[in-house]
Write a protein that holds these residues in place. Structure first.
Motif, PDB file in Angstrom:
ATOM      1  N   LEU A  54       0.832  -1.202   0.000  1.00  0.00           N
ATOM      2  CA  LEU A  54       0.000   0.000   0.000  1.00  0.00           C
ATOM      3  C   LEU A  54       0.864   1.248   0.000  1.00  0.00           C
ATOM      4  CD1 LEU A  54      -2.666   1.540   0.280  1.00  0.00           C
ATOM      5  CD2 LEU A  54      -2.518   1.172   2.757  1.00  0.00           C
ATOM      6  N   TYR A  55       1.876   1.270   0.863  1.00  0.00           N
ATOM      7  CA  TYR A  55       2.753   2.442   0.975  1.00  0.00           C
ATOM      8  C   TYR A  55       3.429   2.754  -0.362  1.00  0.00           C
ATOM      9  CZ  TYR A  55       6.330   5.574   2.847  1.00  0.00           C
ATOM     10  OH  TYR A  55       7.147   6.662   3.080  1.00  0.00           O
ATOM     11  N   ASN A  56       3.832   1.707  -1.070  1.00  0.00           N
ATOM     12  CA  ASN A  56       4.529   1.884  -2.343  1.00  0.00           C
ATOM     13  C   ASN A  56       3.589   1.951  -3.540  1.00  0.00           C
ATOM     14  OD1 ASN A  56       7.190   1.942  -1.339  1.00  0.00           O
ATOM     15  ND2 ASN A  56       7.215  -0.288  -1.151  1.00  0.00           N
ATOM     16  N   ASN A  57       2.269   1.955  -3.261  1.00  0.00           N
ATOM     17  CA  ASN A  57       1.267   1.983  -4.331  1.00  0.00           C
ATOM     18  C   ASN A  57       1.526   0.849  -5.319  1.00  0.00           C
ATOM     19  OD1 ASN A  57      -1.031   2.940  -5.595  1.00  0.00           O
ATOM     20  ND2 ASN A  57       0.034   4.521  -6.759  1.00  0.00           N
ATOM     21  N   GLN A  95     -18.938  11.345  -4.284  1.00  0.00           N
ATOM     22  CA  GLN A  95     -18.306  12.164  -5.324  1.00  0.00           C
ATOM     23  C   GLN A  95     -17.503  13.327  -4.741  1.00  0.00           C
ATOM     24  OE1 GLN A  95     -21.621  13.187  -7.901  1.00  0.00           O
ATOM     25  NE2 GLN A  95     -21.537  11.216  -8.943  1.00  0.00           N
ATOM     26  N   VAL A  96     -16.734  13.033  -3.702  1.00  0.00           N
ATOM     27  CA  VAL A  96     -15.842  14.025  -3.104  1.00  0.00           C
ATOM     28  C   VAL A  96     -14.531  14.031  -3.886  1.00  0.00           C
ATOM     29  CG1 VAL A  96     -14.513  14.643  -1.052  1.00  0.00           C
ATOM     30  CG2 VAL A  96     -16.862  13.773  -0.817  1.00  0.00           C
ATOM     31  N   PRO A  97     -14.105  15.167  -4.440  1.00  0.00           N
ATOM     32  CA  PRO A  97     -12.834  15.219  -5.175  1.00  0.00           C
ATOM     33  C   PRO A  97     -11.655  14.950  -4.231  1.00  0.00           C
ATOM     34  CG  PRO A  97     -14.195  17.156  -5.643  1.00  0.00           C
ATOM     35  CD  PRO A  97     -14.817  16.461  -4.467  1.00  0.00           C
ATOM     36  N   ILE A  98     -10.746  14.091  -4.659  1.00  0.00           N
ATOM     37  CA  ILE A  98      -9.587  13.731  -3.834  1.00  0.00           C
ATOM     38  C   ILE A  98      -8.291  14.264  -4.435  1.00  0.00           C
ATOM     39  CG2 ILE A  98      -8.209  11.791  -2.966  1.00  0.00           C
ATOM     40  CD1 ILE A  98     -10.868  10.245  -2.708  1.00  0.00           C
ATOM     41  N   ALA A  99      -8.106  14.104  -5.720  1.00  0.00           N
ATOM     42  CA  ALA A  99      -6.882  14.602  -6.367  1.00  0.00           C
ATOM     43  C   ALA A  99      -6.770  16.113  -6.152  1.00  0.00           C
ATOM     44  CB  ALA A  99      -6.900  14.275  -7.843  1.00  0.00           C
ATOM     45  N   GLY A 100      -5.635  16.537  -5.604  1.00  0.00           N
ATOM     46  CA  GLY A 100      -5.395  17.950  -5.357  1.00  0.00           C
ATOM     47  C   GLY A 100      -5.970  18.478  -4.059  1.00  0.00           C
ATOM     48  N   ALA A 101      -6.709  17.651  -3.317  1.00  0.00           N
ATOM     49  CA  ALA A 101      -7.315  18.110  -2.063  1.00  0.00           C
ATOM     50  C   ALA A 101      -6.264  18.267  -0.974  1.00  0.00           C
ATOM     51  CB  ALA A 101      -8.389  17.130  -1.604  1.00  0.00           C
ATOM     52  N   ASP A 102      -6.484  19.238  -0.102  1.00  0.00           N
ATOM     53  CA  ASP A 102      -5.654  19.443   1.094  1.00  0.00           C
ATOM     54  C   ASP A 102      -6.298  18.639   2.215  1.00  0.00           C
ATOM     55  OD1 ASP A 102      -4.335  20.327   3.367  1.00  0.00           O
ATOM     56  OD2 ASP A 102      -4.173  22.390   2.662  1.00  0.00           O
ATOM     57  N   LEU A 113      -3.381   5.941   1.177  1.00  0.00           N
ATOM     58  CA  LEU A 113      -4.473   5.919   0.206  1.00  0.00           C
ATOM     59  C   LEU A 113      -4.702   7.299  -0.403  1.00  0.00           C
ATOM     60  CD1 LEU A 113      -6.965   3.588   2.089  1.00  0.00           C
ATOM     61  CD2 LEU A 113      -5.905   3.108  -0.109  1.00  0.00           C
ATOM     62  N   PHE A 114      -4.661   8.332   0.421  1.00  0.00           N
ATOM     63  CA  PHE A 114      -4.838   9.692  -0.091  1.00  0.00           C
ATOM     64  C   PHE A 114      -3.670  10.100  -0.991  1.00  0.00           C
ATOM     65  CE2 PHE A 114      -7.956  10.707   3.418  1.00  0.00           C
ATOM     66  CZ  PHE A 114      -8.977  11.134   2.587  1.00  0.00           C
ATOM     67  N   ILE A 115      -2.455   9.815  -0.545  1.00  0.00           N
ATOM     68  CA  ILE A 115      -1.285  10.172  -1.347  1.00  0.00           C
ATOM     69  C   ILE A 115      -1.312   9.447  -2.694  1.00  0.00           C
ATOM     70  CG2 ILE A 115       1.233   9.930  -1.502  1.00  0.00           C
ATOM     71  CD1 ILE A 115       1.322  10.499   1.519  1.00  0.00           C
ATOM     72  N   ASN A 116      -1.726   8.189  -2.678  1.00  0.00           N
ATOM     73  CA  ASN A 116      -1.813   7.422  -3.916  1.00  0.00           C
ATOM     74  C   ASN A 116      -2.868   7.977  -4.877  1.00  0.00           C
ATOM     75  OD1 ASN A 116       0.130   5.769  -2.834  1.00  0.00           O
ATOM     76  ND2 ASN A 116      -1.258   4.094  -2.325  1.00  0.00           N
ATOM     77  N   ARG A 117      -3.758   8.813  -4.327  1.00  0.00           N
ATOM     78  CA  ARG A 117      -4.795   9.449  -5.154  1.00  0.00           C
ATOM     79  C   ARG A 117      -4.475  10.926  -5.408  1.00  0.00           C
ATOM     80  NH1 ARG A 117      -9.938   6.951  -4.639  1.00  0.00           N
ATOM     81  NH2 ARG A 117     -10.712   8.742  -5.823  1.00  0.00           N
ATOM     82  N   ASP A 118      -3.218  11.323  -5.197  1.00  0.00           N
ATOM     83  CA  ASP A 118      -2.733  12.663  -5.529  1.00  0.00           C
ATOM     84  C   ASP A 118      -3.267  13.767  -4.625  1.00  0.00           C
ATOM     85  OD1 ASP A 118      -1.137  11.775  -7.725  1.00  0.00           O
ATOM     86  OD2 ASP A 118      -2.938  11.661  -8.960  1.00  0.00           O
ATOM     87  N   ALA A 119      -3.595  13.432  -3.378  1.00  0.00           N
ATOM     88  CA  ALA A 119      -3.942  14.454  -2.396  1.00  0.00           C
ATOM     89  C   ALA A 119      -2.679  14.910  -1.675  1.00  0.00           C
ATOM     90  CB  ALA A 119      -4.951  13.914  -1.392  1.00  0.00           C
ATOM     91  N   THR A 120      -2.741  16.093  -1.071  1.00  0.00           N
ATOM     92  CA  THR A 120      -1.668  16.587  -0.214  1.00  0.00           C
ATOM     93  C   THR A 120      -2.089  16.335   1.233  1.00  0.00           C
ATOM     94  OG1 THR A 120      -1.068  18.303  -1.787  1.00  0.00           O
ATOM     95  CG2 THR A 120      -0.337  18.612   0.483  1.00  0.00           C
TER      96      THR A 120
END
Length: 284
Positions: A129-132, A154-161, A178-185
């Motif tokens: 999981l950590y390494n996606n 339908q909550v946007p995750i990519a780019g979310a703080d 999981l959040f990092i793997n979906r491009d969240a900060t």
């Protein structure tokens, strides 16, 4: 007023799909089976395991409860895990927490075969999981349920703080991946994080799993933010509340989970679904 993430309603949807998958497996002569190791007489653990057994039965999943006294040795539990690993009729294994102080929980989890680790706690699965890592492997059920709910609503995750309060291996750490793997900060915090409230007031998504009743209020949140309350605390009057003060927070948040009826039902539903995942993967 915020949109309420109805964990009970969404869990029913997950369960319906799980039941359909179980029925398809049964047509192939395969019955998904979960083994639950319960140690001691913790009342909450008894309730939780009964809930899992009842739900599993309703979905057509076999659930074997293996009970041990609190004085059981590490060697005895390890031998049980090894036996379950070797049992080809068992697809999923979990050890119910909390465990007595003399039991090394991490050592015990490390003996579960990664492909039967329904909780997603084995170091191999955590590392994937950590390494996606691509491919199929189990993920901690509460974090997985949270991500599924965010997608469902339908909550946007990519780019979310994102701010996560609580750094446990059960929720905070796998959820961070999981959040990092979906491009969240993602900012990971604890009770002692300096200027925590300032961080919360800037977050698009707040997840609180700190075990402190009604700790976060509406004044601590960004207008329109998404608030996921993982806490479950019983007050002196018997009332169950989360780590977030729901009344005030729901006046500020755009989307929020209630307690009870939010994250809790999703965790159980995801565990049953993940038991079926493991079964399907083992028979591919």
């Amino acid at each position: 007023m915020a949109t309420i993430i109805d964990g009970r309603a969404y869990a029913k949807e997950i369960n319906r799909e799980t039941k359909q998958r179980v029925d398809r497996l049964k047509k192939r002569g395969i019955i998904p089976k979960m083994a639950v190791v319960l140690v001691g007489d913790d009342p909450a653990s008894k309730i939780y395991t009964r809930t899992k057994q009842k739900k599993a039965k309703a979905l057509g999943i076999s659930c074997q409860l293996l009970r041990y006294p609190a004085a059981v040795s590490q060697a005895e539990l390890t031998a049980e895990i090894e036996r379950l690993n070797a049992d080809q009729t068992v697809n999923a294994i979990m050890v119910q927490e909390p465990l007595p102080a003399h039991i090394d929980n991490m050592a015990l989890v490390g003996r579960i075969a990664p492909e039967k680790d329904v909780d997603g706690f084995h170091p191999v699965n955590v590392g994937k999981l950590y390494n996606n890592f691509p491919g199929n492997y189990p993920i901690s059920c509460t974090p997985r349920g949270i991500m599924m709910a965010l997608d469902h609503y339908q909550v946007p995750i990519a780019g979310a703080d994102v701010v996560i309060v609580g750094r446990s291996i059960l929720v905070g750490r796998p959820l961070q991946s999981l959040f990092i793997n979906r491009d969240a900060t993602v900012t990971m915090c604890g009770r002692k994080t300096p200027h925590l409230l300032n961080r919360l007031r800037q977050a698009d998504i707040v997840v609180v799993a700190a075990g402190k009743p009604n700790w976060i209020t509406g004044d601590d949140l960004k207008q329109g933010s998404v608030v996921i309350d993982v806490g479950i605390n019983r007050l002196a009057d018997g009332k169950l509340v989360g780590d977030v003060d729901f009344v005030s927070a729901s006046q500020v948040a755009g989307t929020i989970t209630p307690v009870p009826g939010g994250v809790g039902p999703l965790t159980v539903a995801v565990m049953e679904a993940q038991t079926v995942d493991l079964t399907e993967w083992q028979h591919e």
